[in-house]
Scaffold this active site. Structure first.
Site, PDB file in Angstrom:
ATOM      1  N   HIS A 204       9.499  68.276  59.402  1.00  0.00           N
ATOM      2  CA  HIS A 204      10.544  69.312  59.459  1.00  0.00           C
ATOM      3  C   HIS A 204      10.178  70.596  58.710  1.00  0.00           C
ATOM      4  O   HIS A 204      11.054  71.403  58.409  1.00  0.00           O
ATOM      5  CB  HIS A 204      11.897  68.758  58.985  1.00  0.00           C
ATOM      6  CG  HIS A 204      12.421  67.683  59.884  1.00  0.00           C
ATOM      7  ND1 HIS A 204      12.862  67.950  61.164  1.00  0.00           N
ATOM      8  CD2 HIS A 204      12.532  66.346  59.701  1.00  0.00           C
ATOM      9  CE1 HIS A 204      13.230  66.802  61.727  1.00  0.00           C
ATOM     10  NE2 HIS A 204      13.037  65.825  60.865  1.00  0.00           N
ATOM     11  N   GLN A 253      13.853  71.358  66.288  1.00  0.00           N
ATOM     12  CA  GLN A 253      14.189  70.382  65.253  1.00  0.00           C
ATOM     13  C   GLN A 253      12.954  69.859  64.509  1.00  0.00           C
ATOM     14  O   GLN A 253      13.015  69.574  63.317  1.00  0.00           O
ATOM     15  CB  GLN A 253      14.950  69.215  65.912  1.00  0.00           C
ATOM     16  CG  GLN A 253      15.585  68.242  64.930  1.00  0.00           C
ATOM     17  CD  GLN A 253      15.329  66.811  65.344  1.00  0.00           C
ATOM     18  OE1 GLN A 253      14.202  66.401  65.576  1.00  0.00           O
ATOM     19  NE2 GLN A 253      16.394  66.043  65.435  1.00  0.00           N
TER      20      GLN A 253
END
Length: 314
Positions: A204, A253
């Site tokens: 991430h 994402q």
């Protein structure tokens, strides 16, 4: 209970363990059938791996992701089969967002199983093993963590806040040297804990952009439908009905922070009072309760917890 008060949530990496869902699999044929379906898509016996394999193999990202997705989908199918209340919202943490989209009818299960295995491979190879790190930080507010990461990045390279899991619990990630600098700075700033996590890549972060690019290519050939149940997305904590936008959010994402606090706050604002975690463990149930103490939280990973969840939502 009114269906408008119920959300089902799906865990991400870290919830996997050898022996998970063993009792459910023995009690309900549907669970093993779901794993058989996933095994056919990936050409190996997934149920045998999670019951008889070793934790190290299970923890490989490209294995963890399809295994957890399959576990969550199996529990969702069981919930539906047993007459469980149809929820008004779904959400998943990181990988769990794919589980949510399958259960919402936006993604075909077999497509999703192959997709998340590839996602795991892309994420693992985006940064060479040993060059990335993640760390959990407790007891420092979000704004201060973001500020310290920016200062540490000047000294040591990439380090970013990547999981906003609950108030006072944030995960940071990036290049090893930068994460080490940030840990020391956070401790000096009064963190209760700032400790490295046993993961193999800085998930991430912006370092995952190459993985996002590859996932975008893989997603181009996948059919995404409008969800039949709205899914709250990690990137911005909102629901989305346009399949084109959903694809772009799944790509984004990978290299964006998981805004789980925002996801839960969105659900509460929509009238959710109960969440049920579908899959092994109680990680999200614990986080949800810390985000909003008024929430009633159940999880389903055994026959007993299934019965409890069904009873709690009558």
């Amino acid at each position: 209970m009114d269906a408008s008060q119920l959300a089902l949530v799906f865990p991400g990496q870290g919830s996997q363990k050898v022996g998970m869902l063993a009792e459910l699999g023995e009690s309900y044929k549907l669970v093993k059938d779901t794993f058989a379906e996933a095994s056919e898509a990936l050409s190996y016996d997934m149920w045998d791996l999670i019951q008889n394999g070793d934790q190290q193999s299970l923890n490989l990202t490209e294995t963890t992701q399809p295994v957890l997705l399959t576990a969550s989908v199996a529990v969702w199918r069981l919930w539906c089969e047993q007459g469980g209340l149809r929820p008004s919202l779904l959400a998943g943490h990181s990988l769990g967002e794919f589980s949510a989209l399958v259960c919402a009818g936006a993604l075909e299960f077999s497509d999703a199983v192959r997709l998340v295995r590839a996602r795991g491979q892309y994420m693992q190879t985006a940064v060479p093993v040993g060059e990335g790190a993640m760390a959990a930080v407790l007891g420092v507010d979000d704004a201060k963590i973001i500020q310290i990461c920016a200062e540490a990045a000047i000294k040591g390279g990439v380090v970013e806040a990547v999981n906003f899991n609950s108030p006072g619990q944030v995960v940071i990630a990036g290049q090893v040297a930068a994460v080490d600098v940030a840990i020391e700075m956070l401790k000096a700033a009064g963190a209760k804990r700032a400790m490295p996590l046993p993961v193999s890549a800085p998930f991430h972060t912006s370092l995952m952009k190459p993985a996002g690019d590859k996932l975008a290519v893989a997603l181009a050939d996948i059919v995404v439908n409008a969800p039949s149940i709205p899914v709250v997305h990690n990137v911005h904590g909102k629901t989305e009905s346009d399949p084109v936008v959903i694809k772009s959010l799944l790509v984004e994402q990978i290299f964006s922070a998981v805004k789980w606090v925002d996801c839960v706050e969105t659900m509460v604002a929509a009238g959710i009072s109960n969440t049920i975690e579908c899959g092994p463990g109680k990680v999200l149930s614990g986080l949800n309760k810390r985000i909003n103490k008024s929430l009633s939280c159940n999880n389903i990973d055994s026959p007993a917890s299934l019965a409890d969840a069904l009873e709690a939502t009558k």
